[in-house]
Design a protein around this motif. Structure first.
Motif, PDB file in Angstrom:
ATOM      1  N   ALA A  64     -16.794 -57.225  23.869  1.00  0.00           N
ATOM      2  CA  ALA A  64     -16.505 -58.571  23.924  1.00  0.00           C
ATOM      3  C   ALA A  64     -15.942 -58.918  22.657  1.00  0.00           C
ATOM      4  CB  ALA A  64     -17.732 -59.142  24.131  1.00  0.00           C
ATOM      5  N   TRP A  65     -16.360 -58.052  21.517  1.00  0.00           N
ATOM      6  CA  TRP A  65     -15.922 -57.997  20.277  1.00  0.00           C
ATOM      7  C   TRP A  65     -14.383 -57.633  20.092  1.00  0.00           C
ATOM      8  CZ3 TRP A  65     -14.826 -53.992  16.632  1.00  0.00           C
ATOM      9  CH2 TRP A  65     -14.589 -54.660  15.327  1.00  0.00           C
ATOM     10  N   LEU A  66     -14.123 -56.657  20.579  1.00  0.00           N
ATOM     11  CA  LEU A  66     -12.753 -56.148  20.741  1.00  0.00           C
ATOM     12  C   LEU A  66     -11.792 -56.999  21.652  1.00  0.00           C
ATOM     13  CD1 LEU A  66     -13.328 -52.205  21.487  1.00  0.00           C
ATOM     14  CD2 LEU A  66     -12.620 -53.313  19.366  1.00  0.00           C
ATOM     15  N   SER A  67     -12.276 -57.529  22.580  1.00  0.00           N
ATOM     16  CA  SER A  67     -11.454 -58.575  23.363  1.00  0.00           C
ATOM     17  C   SER A  67     -11.001 -59.675  22.479  1.00  0.00           C
ATOM     18  CB  SER A  67     -12.186 -59.011  24.700  1.00  0.00           C
ATOM     19  OG  SER A  67     -12.434 -57.829  25.515  1.00  0.00           O
ATOM     20  N   GLU A  68     -12.175 -60.166  21.733  1.00  0.00           N
ATOM     21  CA  GLU A  68     -11.860 -61.339  20.920  1.00  0.00           C
ATOM     22  C   GLU A  68     -10.970 -60.932  19.738  1.00  0.00           C
ATOM     23  OE1 GLU A  68     -11.994 -65.291  19.710  1.00  0.00           O
ATOM     24  OE2 GLU A  68     -12.831 -64.318  21.426  1.00  0.00           O
ATOM     25  N   LYS A  69     -11.054 -59.815  19.251  1.00  0.00           N
ATOM     26  CA  LYS A  69     -10.317 -59.377  18.085  1.00  0.00           C
ATOM     27  C   LYS A  69      -8.562 -59.259  18.473  1.00  0.00           C
ATOM     28  CE  LYS A  69     -10.346 -55.232  15.083  1.00  0.00           C
ATOM     29  NZ  LYS A  69     -10.416 -55.648  13.911  1.00  0.00           N
ATOM     30  N   GLU A  70      -8.547 -58.675  20.017  1.00  0.00           N
ATOM     31  CA  GLU A  70      -7.341 -58.486  20.437  1.00  0.00           C
ATOM     32  C   GLU A  70      -6.707 -59.723  20.641  1.00  0.00           C
ATOM     33  OE1 GLU A  70      -7.644 -55.977  23.586  1.00  0.00           O
ATOM     34  OE2 GLU A  70      -8.065 -54.018  22.585  1.00  0.00           O
ATOM     35  N   ARG A  71      -7.411 -60.811  21.179  1.00  0.00           N
ATOM     36  CA  ARG A  71      -7.085 -61.949  21.298  1.00  0.00           C
ATOM     37  C   ARG A  71      -6.279 -62.649  20.146  1.00  0.00           C
ATOM     38  NH1 ARG A  71      -8.142 -67.261  21.044  1.00  0.00           N
ATOM     39  NH2 ARG A  71     -10.272 -66.782  20.230  1.00  0.00           N
ATOM     40  N   LYS A  72      -7.230 -62.615  19.299  1.00  0.00           N
ATOM     41  CA  LYS A  72      -6.967 -63.222  17.838  1.00  0.00           C
ATOM     42  C   LYS A  72      -5.623 -62.618  17.217  1.00  0.00           C
ATOM     43  CE  LYS A  72     -11.454 -64.994  16.345  1.00  0.00           C
ATOM     44  NZ  LYS A  72     -12.460 -64.569  15.181  1.00  0.00           N
ATOM     45  N   ALA A  74      -3.182 -61.044  18.931  1.00  0.00           N
ATOM     46  CA  ALA A  74      -2.013 -61.614  19.833  1.00  0.00           C
ATOM     47  C   ALA A  74      -1.670 -62.870  19.330  1.00  0.00           C
ATOM     48  CB  ALA A  74      -2.639 -61.499  21.029  1.00  0.00           C
ATOM     49  N   GLY A  75      -2.424 -63.888  18.875  1.00  0.00           N
ATOM     50  CA  GLY A  75      -2.269 -65.195  18.713  1.00  0.00           C
ATOM     51  C   GLY A  75      -1.533 -65.203  17.284  1.00  0.00           C
ATOM     52  N   ASN A  76      -1.760 -64.378  16.299  1.00  0.00           N
ATOM     53  CA  ASN A  76      -0.967 -64.343  14.952  1.00  0.00           C
ATOM     54  C   ASN A  76       0.301 -63.957  15.107  1.00  0.00           C
ATOM     55  OD1 ASN A  76      -3.253 -65.345  13.988  1.00  0.00           O
ATOM     56  ND2 ASN A  76      -4.214 -63.436  13.397  1.00  0.00           N
ATOM     57  N   GLU A  77       0.678 -63.059  16.203  1.00  0.00           N
ATOM     58  CA  GLU A  77       2.074 -62.645  16.071  1.00  0.00           C
ATOM     59  C   GLU A  77       2.930 -63.550  16.762  1.00  0.00           C
ATOM     60  OE1 GLU A  77       1.913 -58.595  18.097  1.00  0.00           O
ATOM     61  OE2 GLU A  77       0.054 -58.044  17.050  1.00  0.00           O
TER      62      GLU A  77
END
Length: 77
Positions: A64-72, A74-77
């Motif tokens: 869950a932490w990795l998924s949230e980290k990847e989502r964040k 992806a939003g910054n790019e």
């Protein structure tokens, strides 16, 4: 508590993409409870650490932490 997961209070999980875990007991008498301490070093070097009743629960929290980290990210790019 003696642990092989830390040296002077710092996690020994250093290589990216690796995990370490260790079971320990808390409480005394009939109130003893076994928990798992879990460390995971992400590919970018960030450390995820948690304590949960089972290894499976620790890994679920890591995912869950990795998924949230990847989502964040992806939003910054």
């Amino acid at each position: 508590m003696v642990t092989r997961m830390t040296e002077n209070g710092v996690s020994t999980c250093r290589a990216a993409g690796t995990e370490q875990f260790e079971k320990f007991q808390t409480g005394f008498g009939r109130r003893k409870r076994t928990l798992v301490q879990y460390d995971y070093r992400a590919s970018d070097g960030e450390l995820f650490s948690c304590v949960a009743p089972t290894l499976e629960e620790c890994r679920r929290r890591r995912d869950a932490w990795l998924s949230e980290k990847e989502r964040k990210e992806a939003g910054n790019e």
